[in-house]
Design a protein around this motif. Structure first.
Motif, mmCIF file in Angstrom:
data_model
loop_
_atom_site.group_PDB
_atom_site.id
_atom_site.type_symbol
_atom_site.label_atom_id
_atom_site.label_comp_id
_atom_site.label_asym_id
_atom_site.label_seq_id
_atom_site.Cartn_x
_atom_site.Cartn_y
_atom_site.Cartn_z
ATOM 1 N N LEU A 77 -44.814 -26.860 1.576
ATOM 2 C CA LEU A 77 -43.862 -26.761 0.465
ATOM 3 C C LEU A 77 -44.112 -25.483 -0.336
ATOM 4 N N GLN A 78 -45.399 -25.167 -0.597
ATOM 5 C CA GLN A 78 -45.737 -23.927 -1.300
ATOM 6 C C GLN A 78 -45.229 -22.712 -0.537
ATOM 7 N N GLU A 83 -41.840 -18.033 -0.025
ATOM 8 C CA GLU A 83 -40.964 -17.207 0.811
ATOM 9 C C GLU A 83 -39.615 -16.995 0.140
ATOM 10 N N THR A 84 -39.130 -17.994 -0.570
ATOM 11 C CA THR A 84 -37.883 -17.838 -1.327
ATOM 12 C C THR A 84 -38.066 -16.803 -2.435
ATOM 13 N N LEU A 89 -37.865 -11.031 -4.594
ATOM 14 C CA LEU A 89 -38.643 -9.840 -4.951
ATOM 15 C C LEU A 89 -38.337 -8.670 -4.028
ATOM 16 N N THR A 90 -38.095 -8.959 -2.753
ATOM 17 C CA THR A 90 -37.754 -7.903 -1.801
ATOM 18 C C THR A 90 -36.481 -7.198 -2.237
ATOM 19 N N VAL A 91 -35.493 -7.972 -2.637
ATOM 20 C CA VAL A 91 -34.230 -7.384 -3.095
ATOM 21 C C VAL A 91 -34.478 -6.519 -4.328
ATOM 22 N N GLN A 92 -35.272 -7.021 -5.267
ATOM 23 C CA GLN A 92 -35.562 -6.249 -6.480
ATOM 24 C C GLN A 92 -36.327 -4.965 -6.153
#
Length: 152
Positions: A77-78, A83-84, A89-92
């Motif tokens: 679950l973590q 990953e979400t 963060l990748t987009v930012q």
């Protein structure tokens, strides 16, 4: 946006690696526990101080297995949550890097922050991409430092 997005992105990637390592460890331990058979000797009543008889009991360590399964599901679950967050963060981070005016710096930042290369590896890649220029590890790092000193 500032450098903290890039630093947070790198830290999140390392955290995800750590969670994946823990998941793999939990799976190996769970596999080992499922194969394990526990044996114990139990006395059946007593006559005075002497046991009437002893019996060997065989079984699986159910409590240890259930604890390990709970830990595994928590780690899964973590991992899904992290990953979400990493996608966001990748987009930012990509938006921040794309906002940099100089193409050369954008390439260096992508290699270092997004791809996770060392400054030495960045310098080698930059030398391959731009053979007429000479990039060094220290030069790339200093360009990075100067950029953030100038833009903070």
């Amino acid at each position: 946006m500032d450098k903290s997005v890039l630093v947070q992105y790198s830290a999140m990637k390392e955290e995800i690696k750590d969670i994946r390592r823990r998941i793999e460890k939990d799976r190996r331990e769970l596999e080992r526990l499922n194969k394990l058979i526990v044996v114990d000797s139990v006395t059946c009543g007593k006559k005075g101080k002497k046991p009437l008889r002893t019996v060997k009991v065989h079984g699986r360590p159910e409590t240890a297995i259930s604890r390990k399964e709970a830990a595994l599901s928590m780690h899964l679950l973590q991992l899904e949550q992290r990953e979400t967050e990493l996608v966001e963060l990748t987009v930012q981070a990509e938006e921040y890097i794309n906002s940099i005016e100089k193409s050369e710096l954008r390439i260096m930042f992508r290699l270092y922050y997004l791809d996770g290369l060392t400054w030495n590896q960045v310098a080698h890649r930059m030398n391959q991409a731009f053979p007429k220029r000479k990039y060094t590890e220290d030069g790339c790092r200093m360009r990075n430092n100067r950029f953030f000193e100038k833009n903070l």
